[in-house]
Design a protein around this motif. Structure first.
Motif, PDB file in Angstrom:
ATOM      1  N   VAL A 247      27.243  70.484  45.520  1.00 24.23           N
ATOM      2  CA  VAL A 247      27.426  70.263  46.949  1.00 24.23           C
ATOM      3  C   VAL A 247      26.824  68.905  47.303  1.00 24.23           C
ATOM      4  O   VAL A 247      25.661  68.637  47.006  1.00 24.23           O
ATOM      5  N   LYS A 248      27.645  68.031  47.942  1.00 26.63           N
ATOM      6  CA  LYS A 248      27.204  66.693  48.318  1.00 26.63           C
ATOM      7  C   LYS A 248      27.500  66.419  49.780  1.00 26.63           C
ATOM      8  O   LYS A 248      28.422  66.998  50.361  1.00 26.63           O
ATOM      9  N   THR A 249      26.727  65.517  50.363  1.00 23.30           N
ATOM     10  CA  THR A 249      26.945  65.154  51.758  1.00 23.30           C
ATOM     11  C   THR A 249      28.202  64.304  51.905  1.00 23.30           C
ATOM     12  O   THR A 249      28.646  63.657  50.956  1.00 23.30           O
ATOM     13  N   ILE A 250      28.763  64.316  53.103  1.00 21.44           N
ATOM     14  CA  ILE A 250      29.860  63.426  53.451  1.00 21.44           C
ATOM     15  C   ILE A 250      29.452  62.636  54.691  1.00 21.44           C
ATOM     16  O   ILE A 250      28.466  62.975  55.359  1.00 21.44           O
ATOM     17  N   ALA A 251      30.210  61.600  55.010  1.00 17.34           N
ATOM     18  CA  ALA A 251      29.842  60.719  56.119  1.00 17.34           C
ATOM     19  C   ALA A 251      30.252  61.275  57.471  1.00 17.34           C
ATOM     20  O   ALA A 251      29.947  60.678  58.504  1.00 17.34           O
ATOM     21  N   LEU A 252      30.935  62.415  57.501  1.00 17.35           N
ATOM     22  CA  LEU A 252      31.422  62.994  58.744  1.00 17.35           C
ATOM     23  C   LEU A 252      30.267  63.289  59.700  1.00 17.35           C
ATOM     24  O   LEU A 252      29.327  63.982  59.355  1.00 17.35           O
ATOM     25  N   GLY A 253      30.364  62.746  60.906  1.00 15.39           N
ATOM     26  CA  GLY A 253      29.345  62.980  61.915  1.00 15.39           C
ATOM     27  C   GLY A 253      28.147  62.048  61.813  1.00 15.39           C
ATOM     28  O   GLY A 253      27.252  62.082  62.661  1.00 15.39           O
ATOM     29  N   ASN A 254      28.090  61.225  60.779  1.00 15.01           N
ATOM     30  CA  ASN A 254      26.991  60.261  60.586  1.00 15.01           C
ATOM     31  C   ASN A 254      25.612  60.918  60.571  1.00 15.01           C
ATOM     32  O   ASN A 254      24.615  60.312  60.964  1.00 15.01           O
ATOM     33  N   ILE A 255      25.557  62.168  60.120  1.00 10.52           N
ATOM     34  CA  ILE A 255      24.259  62.844  60.033  1.00 10.52           C
ATOM     35  C   ILE A 255      23.509  62.381  58.797  1.00 10.52           C
ATOM     36  O   ILE A 255      22.307  62.086  58.845  1.00 10.52           O
ATOM     37  N   PHE A 256      24.215  62.307  57.665  1.00  7.47           N
ATOM     38  CA  PHE A 256      23.620  61.840  56.414  1.00  7.47           C
ATOM     39  C   PHE A 256      24.545  60.814  55.761  1.00  7.47           C
ATOM     40  O   PHE A 256      25.772  60.883  55.946  1.00  7.47           O
ATOM     41  N   PRO A 257      23.986  59.894  54.965  1.00  6.16           N
ATOM     42  CA  PRO A 257      24.835  59.010  54.175  1.00  6.16           C
ATOM     43  C   PRO A 257      25.671  59.815  53.175  1.00  6.16           C
ATOM     44  O   PRO A 257      25.321  60.947  52.826  1.00  6.16           O
ATOM     45  N   LYS A 258      26.746  59.246  52.712  1.00  5.11           N
ATOM     46  CA  LYS A 258      27.666  59.933  51.808  1.00  5.11           C
ATOM     47  C   LYS A 258      27.069  60.110  50.411  1.00  5.11           C
ATOM     48  O   LYS A 258      26.287  59.299  49.940  1.00  5.11           O
ATOM     49  N   ASP A 259      27.463  61.205  49.770  1.00  5.00           N
ATOM     50  CA  ASP A 259      27.189  61.469  48.345  1.00  5.00           C
ATOM     51  C   ASP A 259      25.719  61.699  48.002  1.00  5.00           C
ATOM     52  O   ASP A 259      25.276  61.368  46.897  1.00  5.00           O
ATOM     53  N   ILE A 260      24.950  62.271  48.918  1.00  9.93           N
ATOM     54  CA  ILE A 260      23.600  62.714  48.567  1.00  9.93           C
ATOM     55  C   ILE A 260      23.711  64.148  48.057  1.00  9.93           C
ATOM     56  O   ILE A 260      24.344  64.998  48.687  1.00  9.93           O
ATOM     57  N   LEU A 261      23.099  64.420  46.924  1.00 10.41           N
ATOM     58  CA  LEU A 261      23.186  65.739  46.311  1.00 10.41           C
ATOM     59  C   LEU A 261      22.372  66.764  47.109  1.00 10.41           C
ATOM     60  O   LEU A 261      21.173  66.588  47.319  1.00 10.41           O
ATOM     61  N   VAL A 262      23.046  67.829  47.522  1.00  6.81           N
ATOM     62  CA  VAL A 262      22.385  68.896  48.277  1.00  6.81           C
ATOM     63  C   VAL A 262      21.898  70.000  47.346  1.00  6.81           C
ATOM     64  O   VAL A 262      20.757  70.439  47.414  1.00  6.81           O
ATOM     65  N   GLY A 263      22.784  70.466  46.460  1.00  2.00           N
ATOM     66  CA  GLY A 263      22.442  71.541  45.542  1.00  2.00           C
ATOM     67  C   GLY A 263      23.678  72.073  44.855  1.00  2.00           C
ATOM     68  O   GLY A 263      24.640  71.322  44.639  1.00  2.00           O
ATOM     69  N   GLU A 264      23.686  73.350  44.519  1.00  2.00           N
ATOM     70  CA  GLU A 264      24.833  73.960  43.856  1.00  2.00           C
ATOM     71  C   GLU A 264      25.093  75.360  44.409  1.00  2.00           C
ATOM     72  O   GLU A 264      24.192  76.006  44.953  1.00  2.00           O
ATOM     73  N   VAL A 265      26.343  75.792  44.271  1.00  2.00           N
ATOM     74  CA  VAL A 265      26.749  77.099  44.772  1.00  2.00           C
ATOM     75  C   VAL A 265      26.106  78.197  43.923  1.00  2.00           C
ATOM     76  O   VAL A 265      26.217  78.194  42.698  1.00  2.00           O
ATOM     77  N   LEU A 266      25.424  79.113  44.599  1.00  2.00           N
ATOM     78  CA  LEU A 266      24.815  80.253  43.908  1.00  2.00           C
ATOM     79  C   LEU A 266      25.761  81.444  43.857  1.00  2.00           C
ATOM     80  O   LEU A 266      25.907  82.109  42.832  1.00  2.00           O
ATOM     81  N   ASN A 267      26.411  81.720  44.985  1.00  3.26           N
ATOM     82  CA  ASN A 267      27.350  82.834  45.075  1.00  3.26           C
ATOM     83  C   ASN A 267      28.256  82.616  46.276  1.00  3.26           C
ATOM     84  O   ASN A 267      28.001  81.739  47.114  1.00  3.26           O
ATOM     85  N   PHE A 268      29.308  83.405  46.381  1.00  2.00           N
ATOM     86  CA  PHE A 268      30.221  83.308  47.515  1.00  2.00           C
ATOM     87  C   PHE A 268      30.933  84.640  47.682  1.00  2.00           C
ATOM     88  O   PHE A 268      31.022  85.441  46.755  1.00  2.00           O
ATOM     89  N   GLU A 269      31.435  84.856  48.878  1.00  2.00           N
ATOM     90  CA  GLU A 269      32.151  86.100  49.157  1.00  2.00           C
ATOM     91  C   GLU A 269      33.321  85.843  50.098  1.00  2.00           C
ATOM     92  O   GLU A 269      33.262  84.964  50.960  1.00  2.00           O
ATOM     93  N   LYS A 270      34.391  86.605  49.910  1.00  3.71           N
ATOM     94  CA  LYS A 270      35.571  86.519  50.763  1.00  3.71           C
ATOM     95  C   LYS A 270      35.695  87.824  51.540  1.00  3.71           C
ATOM     96  O   LYS A 270      35.885  88.884  50.954  1.00  3.71           O
ATOM     97  N   GLU A 271      35.580  87.707  52.849  1.00  3.57           N
ATOM     98  CA  GLU A 271      35.680  88.892  53.688  1.00  3.57           C
ATOM     99  C   GLU A 271      37.129  89.096  54.127  1.00  3.57           C
ATOM    100  O   GLU A 271      37.745  88.175  54.685  1.00  3.57           O
ATOM    101  N   PRO A 272      37.688  90.275  53.895  1.00  2.00           N
ATOM    102  CA  PRO A 272      39.083  90.544  54.254  1.00  2.00           C
ATOM    103  C   PRO A 272      39.391  90.316  55.729  1.00  2.00           C
ATOM    104  O   PRO A 272      40.502  89.932  56.085  1.00  2.00           O
TER     105      PRO A 272
END
Length: 300
Positions: A247-272
């Motif tokens: 997971v990396k940052t994007i420039a959208l909204g100018n909150i953070f500079p682009k391509d700063i490493l945030v972390g990695e996906v641990l798990n995910f779920e799809k709710e019907p």
């Protein structure tokens, strides 16, 4: 009066004296009591600082008062927050020595002095490594950065105090990363000598990022839950995700500079019942017990 009689008079049995490492002489007993009194005084001081910190942060809105308070008490807070080993070396170790009494007091003092020197050398080596890593990150990202000491967290773990402020050209909204490039948060409040950083794990933290799956980048909203964790949401159901996706940052909204490493996906779920999927993220800045951070000031 011999040592056995002294031990008997202060209600210490021979068996206990033996368990403590042999004869338990009266002078050592006095030394032990002196250390205990010193320990209690330090604990009382720490409790006082803790209470004063809560009061200042909760009831005082004056930035000058807060900055002055941080300037006076930060050395104490920093030592207790970062150096848990210091408490052990300075207080617990002498108490243990006082109990076992296997060495004479001069040798104990020399031993503690050597330990202090080792701690100092280790700290200097760590700082050199951090500076080297920081220079590498700065060159790679082509941005100007300010190196700051991490001083302490608030009691809910949502904010962090650093020793750089407006006099160091720090302004609100600047991104903060670890020396190895992981996103920590952004500057929320600036004082003259200090700055308050809101962590990405805070419940008040929310920003857009990109999850890099096998095919392409997937846009997601990243939020903190206020309990030291980070999660993502608003990822369309049809997007394919995998555990370990970066997971990396994007420039959208100018909150953070682009391509700063945030972390990695641990798990995910799809709710019907929903058109989106959500999941948890492992924030990389929590992997290490950082002592210094980088504040991204501007583009070079």
């Amino acid at each position: 009066m011999d040592e056995t009689q002294i031990c008997r008079n202060i209600d210490i049995s021979k068996a206990k004296a033996s368990a403590l490492g042999g004869s338990f002489c009266f002078s050592n007993f006095i030394s032990y009591n002196a250390i205990m009194k010193k320990t209690y005084k330090i604990l009382i001081l720490l409790i006082f600082i803790l209470g004063l910190t809560i009061a200042i942060n909760k009831f005082s809105a004056d930035d000058f008062i807060k900055n002055t308070f941080y300037k006076i008490f930060t050395p104490f807070q920093k030592s207790t927050w970062q150096a848990g080993g210091w408490f052990s070396d300075k207080l617990i170790a002498p108490l243990t020595v006082g109990k076992i009494q296997t060495e004479n007091q001069n040798l104990v003092k020399e031993n503690l002095s050597l330990k202090e020197q080792i701690i100092i050398l280790k700290s200097q080596a760590e700082e050199n490594a951090i500076l080297k890593a920081a220079l590498g990150i700065s060159a790679e990202r082509k941005e100007n950065m300010v190196l700051a000491d991490a001083l302490n967290k608030d009691f809910l773990g949502n904010y962090l105090l650093v020793n750089k402020g407006s006099k160091d050209k720090i302004t609100k909204g600047l991104a903060v990363i670890t020396p190895d490039g992981a996103l920590v948060g952004k500057v929320e409040k600036v004082y003259n000598d200090f700055s308050q950083i809101i962590l990405i794990t805070s419940a008040s933290s929310s920003f857009s990022a990109e999850i890099e799956n096998e095919k392409t980048g997937v846009l997601a909203v990243i939020k903190g839950n206020g309990d030291g964790k980070v999660f993502f949401e608003l990822v369309p159901q049809e997007q394919v995700l995998s555990k370990g996706d970066l997971v990396k940052t994007i420039a959208l909204g100018n909150i953070f500079p682009k391509d700063i490493l945030v972390g990695e996906v641990l798990n995910f779920e799809k709710e019907p019942s929903s058109s989106f999927q959500k999941g948890d993220i492992l924030p990389y800045f929590l992997r290490n017990n950082f002592k210094q951070l980088l504040i991204i000031v501007d583009e070079k």
